[in-house]
Design an enzyme around this catalytic site. Sequence first.
Site, PDB file in Angstrom:
ATOM      1  N   CYS A 127       5.595  -3.544 -10.798  1.00  0.00           N
ATOM      2  CA  CYS A 127       4.684  -4.455 -10.078  1.00  0.00           C
ATOM      3  C   CYS A 127       3.217  -4.211 -10.426  1.00  0.00           C
ATOM      4  O   CYS A 127       2.465  -5.161 -10.702  1.00  0.00           O
ATOM      5  CB  CYS A 127       4.895  -4.322  -8.576  1.00  0.00           C
ATOM      6  SG  CYS A 127       5.070  -2.644  -7.990  1.00  0.00           S
ATOM      7  N   HIS A 235      -0.571  -5.287  -3.555  1.00  0.00           N
ATOM      8  CA  HIS A 235      -1.230  -4.214  -4.303  1.00  0.00           C
ATOM      9  C   HIS A 235      -2.612  -4.695  -4.744  1.00  0.00           C
ATOM     10  O   HIS A 235      -2.784  -5.867  -5.115  1.00  0.00           O
ATOM     11  CB  HIS A 235      -0.442  -3.866  -5.569  1.00  0.00           C
ATOM     12  CG  HIS A 235       0.843  -3.133  -5.345  1.00  0.00           C
ATOM     13  ND1 HIS A 235       1.260  -2.620  -4.132  1.00  0.00           N
ATOM     14  CD2 HIS A 235       1.836  -2.833  -6.225  1.00  0.00           C
ATOM     15  CE1 HIS A 235       2.440  -2.046  -4.263  1.00  0.00           C
ATOM     16  NE2 HIS A 235       2.817  -2.141  -5.527  1.00  0.00           N
TER      17      HIS A 235
HETATM   18  C1  2RA Z   1       5.727   1.210  -5.951  1.00  0.00           C
HETATM   19  N1  2RA Z   1       5.428   0.228  -8.165  1.00  0.00           N
HETATM   20  O1  2RA Z   1       4.769   0.485  -5.598  1.00  0.00           O
HETATM   21  C2  2RA Z   1       6.283   1.091  -7.364  1.00  0.00           C
HETATM   22  C3  2RA Z   1       7.693   0.599  -7.345  1.00  0.00           C
HETATM   23  N2  2RA Z   1       7.799  -0.701  -6.801  1.00  0.00           N
HETATM   24  O2  2RA Z   1       6.296   2.043  -5.215  1.00  0.00           O
END
Ligand code: 2RA
Length: 322
Positions: A127, A235
């Site tokens: 991601c 994120h």
């Molecule tokens: C996380 N990118 O954010 C890693 C796995 N999805 O934990």
Amino acid sequence: MRIAVVGATGEVGNAMIRVLNERGLVNDDLVLLASKKSVGKKLKVDSREFTVKELTSEILRTGFDYVLFSAGASVSREFAPVAAAAGAVVIDNSSAFRMDPAIPLVVPEINGALLKDYSGIVANPNCSTIQMVLSLYRVHRRFGIKTIVVSTYQAVSGAGRKGLNELFAQERGSEGTRIFADRIHRNVVPQIGDFLESGFTTEELKMINETRKILNDPEISIWPTTVRVPVLYGHSESIFVETKRPFTIDSLKDELGRCEDVVLTNQLITPRQVAGDDLTYVSRVRSLDNTHFLIWNVADNIRVGAATNAVRILQKHRELNS
Ligand code: 2RA
């Protein structure tokens, strides 16, 4: 078209089903697969109800066009080849095959052409990689990227439902199950994945290796710090870039704004604003010369960073091969 979703009861698996449905790709032939403990669970998709079945090699041999996996690397390593051998195009969200040179690692807006005349396993990137390369791919094509320094601020849903439950538990005052390196409530933890000899983490190594593969440039120097923050979905990333060729701020913004499924904005974009969205938002574009700049990006890690990218791969594959 017959589709199966493996890991259907997980955070990403559930999102895959939602995105498939939003795009009119759910029909009565959809098969939801999971481990024994989830067998029999019912999932409603609009007016339809599906019962989760056990993942077995036999069921994977019953003739699927596409099988989407989000059940962890060990499950993918065991069952994805079975599904592919039975003729399905497999879209795998785990890390199992991402760095296999024979397997395409695809963000359709960037390297979707790899799907033409392709059958077998397709790897879905991590991601934190997806939203970064979606923000930078046109800059790389026009100005050449020499160096990336990125700090991430990753939501707890990146660790799946257990990550969400950890934060909820600690917000209620309990210890939780301590799945992160330290308490996450009112805290930030600069570790995602395991530490390596180099002092980098596995998450940081994914950003380095996957970015180079997707942008098809092993020379890009990438310096990530991945951080877990007490956010549910979304994120965020602060990205510093050094380019090989000079740009003007207008030409830079022109390229950033032309990235597919990316929104360039002067607004301050935060994770709360993008949860449930399929776009990557780029803001805070700034530079003090003509070969270095900074941006901030935000995207829903479960959708842009996993489920929607996987369904976009399916749709791009159908488009290029029908
Ligand atoms: C996380 N990118 O954010 C890693 C796995 N999805 O934990």
